[in-house]
Design an enzyme around this catalytic site. Structure first.
Site, PDB file in Angstrom:
ATOM      1  N   GLY A 309       0.819  -1.204   0.000  1.00  0.00           N
ATOM      2  CA  GLY A 309       0.000   0.000   0.000  1.00  0.00           C
ATOM      3  C   GLY A 309       0.856   1.257   0.000  1.00  0.00           C
ATOM      4  N   SER A 310       0.311   2.336   0.539  1.00  0.00           N
ATOM      5  CA  SER A 310       0.886   3.675   0.370  1.00  0.00           C
ATOM      6  C   SER A 310       2.228   3.894   1.058  1.00  0.00           C
ATOM      7  CB  SER A 310      -0.108   4.732   0.867  1.00  0.00           C
ATOM      8  OG  SER A 310      -1.255   4.736   0.051  1.00  0.00           O
ATOM      9  N   THR A 311       2.657   2.981   1.948  1.00  0.00           N
ATOM     10  CA  THR A 311       3.989   3.136   2.536  1.00  0.00           C
ATOM     11  C   THR A 311       5.064   3.107   1.459  1.00  0.00           C
ATOM     12  OG1 THR A 311       3.906   0.760   3.001  1.00  0.00           O
ATOM     13  CG2 THR A 311       3.458   2.254   4.837  1.00  0.00           C
ATOM     14  N   LEU A 312       4.772   2.446   0.325  1.00  0.00           N
ATOM     15  CA  LEU A 312       5.752   2.369  -0.766  1.00  0.00           C
ATOM     16  C   LEU A 312       5.925   3.718  -1.471  1.00  0.00           C
ATOM     17  CD1 LEU A 312       7.354  -0.158  -1.966  1.00  0.00           C
ATOM     18  CD2 LEU A 312       5.863   0.112  -3.935  1.00  0.00           C
ATOM     19  N   LYS A 313       4.994   4.634  -1.246  1.00  0.00           N
ATOM     20  CA  LYS A 313       5.064   5.934  -1.930  1.00  0.00           C
ATOM     21  C   LYS A 313       6.310   6.720  -1.539  1.00  0.00           C
ATOM     22  CE  LYS A 313       0.031   6.422  -2.386  1.00  0.00           C
ATOM     23  NZ  LYS A 313      -1.187   7.096  -1.880  1.00  0.00           N
TER      24      LYS A 313
END
Length: 726
Positions: A309-313
């Site tokens: 999810g968005s932690t990879l952003k």
């Protein structure tokens, strides 16, 4: 008659001459027969290696246990004034007592006793049910047998694997258990985790003593002993910090109780070195009893892949900044983005209108990543993902690591990867990649084994040092990324407000990932059916810790959100850990530790006074006088009130161990050389020999410990004598 007796004499003489000349009789070697009859061998048991944390605190070790023996033969009592076997009329009463304390029914115990007695067997054991008995259980059985005047029960000292911390990094440490081979020999075998992976290194080699004996088994006078010493297994020191690991376990237990998630995971690392300081997951289990162990035997931090999810952003952002494609003040239209036949949307489907890229990142906008990918180039983005280590194993010193999969066949796959969906990673990959941001561009390889030592020689077999990977980004980029990550916590529009720390700056990224359906295509839906996460570092100016947390499918009560259990974990673990590490909170002063002076060779009386003056708690082992050794060593920095042990000459007089911590007991054992055996964890509540007893080095002393929660007042709050000895 002369001829007859003369013939017999010559036959006998010839026979003796033949045996003397050839050493054989009836085709068998006489020396071998004598050796078989009179040679004896005693086994010297080797200890399995210990597993300790970075500070030497015990995590796993062999400990004293007992094996129950039931003597049923009347011959055992022959010549004795008191019965030494179980009397036939007491079979029922004895079985009733034993059934209270071991996992075997009374009828089964009675049946086995009766059967062995009928077959005139000397004794019987009760298999697994009669092994690994604790000192406390043995005392209770003996007391009741004595009270009921029942005889014939023996307890033999044995060993079992001891995990003093209970549910503690269980999927990392694993467990070992006693197994019986085809010959009936018992040994401890690692079945899971480090206990299994390093089973060969941890397993020792038994020694033996060979000697000649008479026909009754007693050693012959002047007979030589040939001793082959036991070789204990190697000791393994981890990078894990017991205190930080305890913060993790406590926080996870609280959150699990309140939110009952399907899964949870926490990894804490030192970004400067790549050392893993804590690692745990839920569900979990007690390695000593295996209570709580499910069909899942995987270490989720490295063997299980997830869509993060968005932690990879944060890594998409880092790539864009490195390529100079990031303009935080440029604008884009939020809400939705279409690529070919695929449309992606923000969590707020209508979006927030036209906003800046900085606000888009703070709000965790998927559409902002799509437009950022246009600027960066999706092929370039994938190259950076591989530079950050995604799609391949980190190389951590643990088996069965999964590489994850970076989807790169279609543009839509590269697009969804930019915000953490589609492609899969491991938690360990996320932590490794984050070290490059926390460590000014230098990415560190994670590891959990600090060193492996041969206790028989003191040789360090393995000494792991921090290992750098190629730097995916520059120091300037890393600094800018940290500033943006901090704004997600402090910014008005930030999704990370719940993750603010009391007294420390923090930077990080929240994540709410869809979970693939277990069967078929598509994702789960509905309230709470997501993987909620946070990847953060603190203090953000110069991060000392990285913590990655995810909570899968929590049960959310009215008014609660998916970020709540994640924030409760992260903030509790980070605040406690940073204070424990003496990282200065904003507006507070450093609490300086005091250096221990060198006392070796000096008079104990004078050194006691000086150590007390420095704020320490000195204890003398022996009669006092010239100090031969000290623990900790000179130059060690300790907090006020810490114990310093001073070894002197002379016999050791047992102190009152009541209230002593395990660490204090182990240090005393090391200096005194006494055979101190520990049962339990926490603080001492009982000891087998009284205070003031003068004992020999080979006299065993058994100490019973209990957890702090069960004790009214620990040792640090009690007044004790300063000198232990004569």
């Amino acid at each position: 008659m002369f001829l007859i007796y003369g013939g017999l004499f010559f036959l006998l003489f010839g026979r003796l001459f033949f045996i003397q000349a050839t050493g054989q009789a009836e085709g068998r070697v006489m020396a071998a027969l004598a050796e078989a009859k009179y040679a004896r061998e005693t086994i010297l048991k080797a200890d399995r290696g210990t597993i300790v944390d970075r500070n030497g605190v015990l995590i796993a070790a062999d400990t004293l246990s007992y094996k129950l023996i039931i003597v049923v033969s009347e011959k055992a009592s022959k010549g004795s004034h008191t019965p030494r076997h179980v009397l036939a009329e007491n079979f029922d009463a004895t079985a009733e007592v034993l059934a209270k304390y071991i996992p075997l029914e009374k009828v089964d115990i009675f049946s086995r006793m009766t059967d062995y007695a009928k077959r005139e067997r000397w004794q019987l054991e009760l298999g697994k049910a009669g092994r690994d008995l604790s000192h406390e259980t043995v005392l209770a059985i003996r007391e009741e047998l004595k009270e009921k005047k029942l005889s014939g029960i023996l307890f033999l000292e044995d060993q079992k694997r001891f995990y003093p911390n209970g549910n503690f990094a269980s999927y990392l440490v694993g467990f070992a258990m006693r197994e019986e081979d085809a010959d009936g020999n018992l040994s401890t075998v690692g079945k899971m985790g480090l206990e299994s992976t390093y089973n060969k290194e941890l397993t020792g080699t038994d020694g033996k003593v060979n000697f000649k004996s008479d026909s009754w088994g007693f050693k012959l006078p002047k007979a030589e002993e040939v001793v082959t010493p036991a070789q204990d297994g190697y000791d393994i020191q981890l990078t894990i910090d017991k205190t930080i690991q305890s913060f993790v376990e406590d926080a996870m237990t609280r959150v699990e109780s309140e939110y009952s998630p399907k899964k949870m995971l926490v990894v804490v690392a030192d970004p400067k070195t790549g050392e893993i300081l804590a690692m745990s997951q839920r569900p979990s289990f007690h390695p000593g009893t295996r209570e709580g162990l499910t069909e899942n035997w995987l270490n989720d931090a490295l063997e299980t892949t997830i869509e993060p999810g968005s932690t990879l952003k944060m890594f998409t952002l880092a790539a864009a900044i490195e390529e100079k494609k990031w303009d935080p003040n440029a604008y884009f239209k939020s809400g939705q983005y279409t690529i070919y036949d695929r449309t992606i949307r923000d969590v707020v489907r209508e979006g927030w209108g036209t906003i800046t890229y900085l606000e888009g990142f703070q709000r965790s906008s998927n559409v902002s990543m799509a437009y950022l990918l246009e600027r960066l180039g999706d092929r370039t983005f994938i190259e950076y993902m591989r530079k950050f280590g995604f799609g391949e194993k980190t190389g951590i010193d643990l088996p069965n690591e999964a590489p994850g999969v970076i989807l790169d066949q279609y543009p839509s796959e590269r697009l969804t990867t930019s915000y953490g969906q589609g492609s899969t990673v491991t938690a360990m990959q996320m932590v490794q990649a984050a070290t490059s941001i926390a460590n000014n561009g230098v990415m560190m390889k994670p590891y959990v084994i600090d060193k492996i030592t041969n206790p028989n020689t003191g040789e360090v077999v393995k000494d792991q040092q921090p290992e750098e990977h190629d730097s995916p980004i520059s120091a300037a980029t890393a600094k800018e990324v940290r500033e943006v990550l901090a704004s997600t916590v402090t910014g008005e529009k930030g999704t990370g407000k719940k993750f603010a720390l009391n007294g420390y700056t923090v930077g990080g990224k929240t994540g709410t990932a869809e979970i693939p359906k277990p069967v078929g295509r598509g994702y789960l839906s509905g309230n709470g059916n997501y993987l909620y996460s946070f990847l953060g570092m603190a203090p953000v100016e110069d991060p000392q810790l990285i913590t990655y947390v995810y909570v899968q499918q929590p049960t959310l009560k009215v008014g609660k959100y998916g970020a709540d259990p994640v924030a409760e974990l992260f903030t509790s673990i980070m605040e406690n850990s940073l204070r424990y590490m003496n990282i200065v909170p904003s507006g507070e002063d450093v609490v300086e530790a005091t250096v221990v002076l060198d006392t070796v060779g000096k008079d104990s009386t004078k050194m006691i006074a000086k150590l007390k003056q420095d704020g320490f708690y000195p204890i003398v082992v022996g009669e006092g006088g010239a100090i031969e050794q000290q623990y900790p060593q000179a130059g060690t920095k300790l907090a006020e009130g810490s114990v310093v042990l001073l070894q002197t000459a002379g016999p050791t007089t047992l102190p009152d161990f009541t209230g002593w911590s395990k660490k204090m007991v182990l240090s005393f054992k090391m200096l005194s050389g006494l055979d101190i055996r520990i049962n339990g964890d926490g603080y001492v509540t009982e000891q087998s020999l009284s205070k003031g007893t003068v004992i020999e080095l080979n006299d065993p002393v058994v100490l019973q410990l209990k957890s702090p929660a069960d004790i009214y007042k620990p040792v640090e709050d009690q007044e004790e004598e300063s000198i232990v000895g004569g």
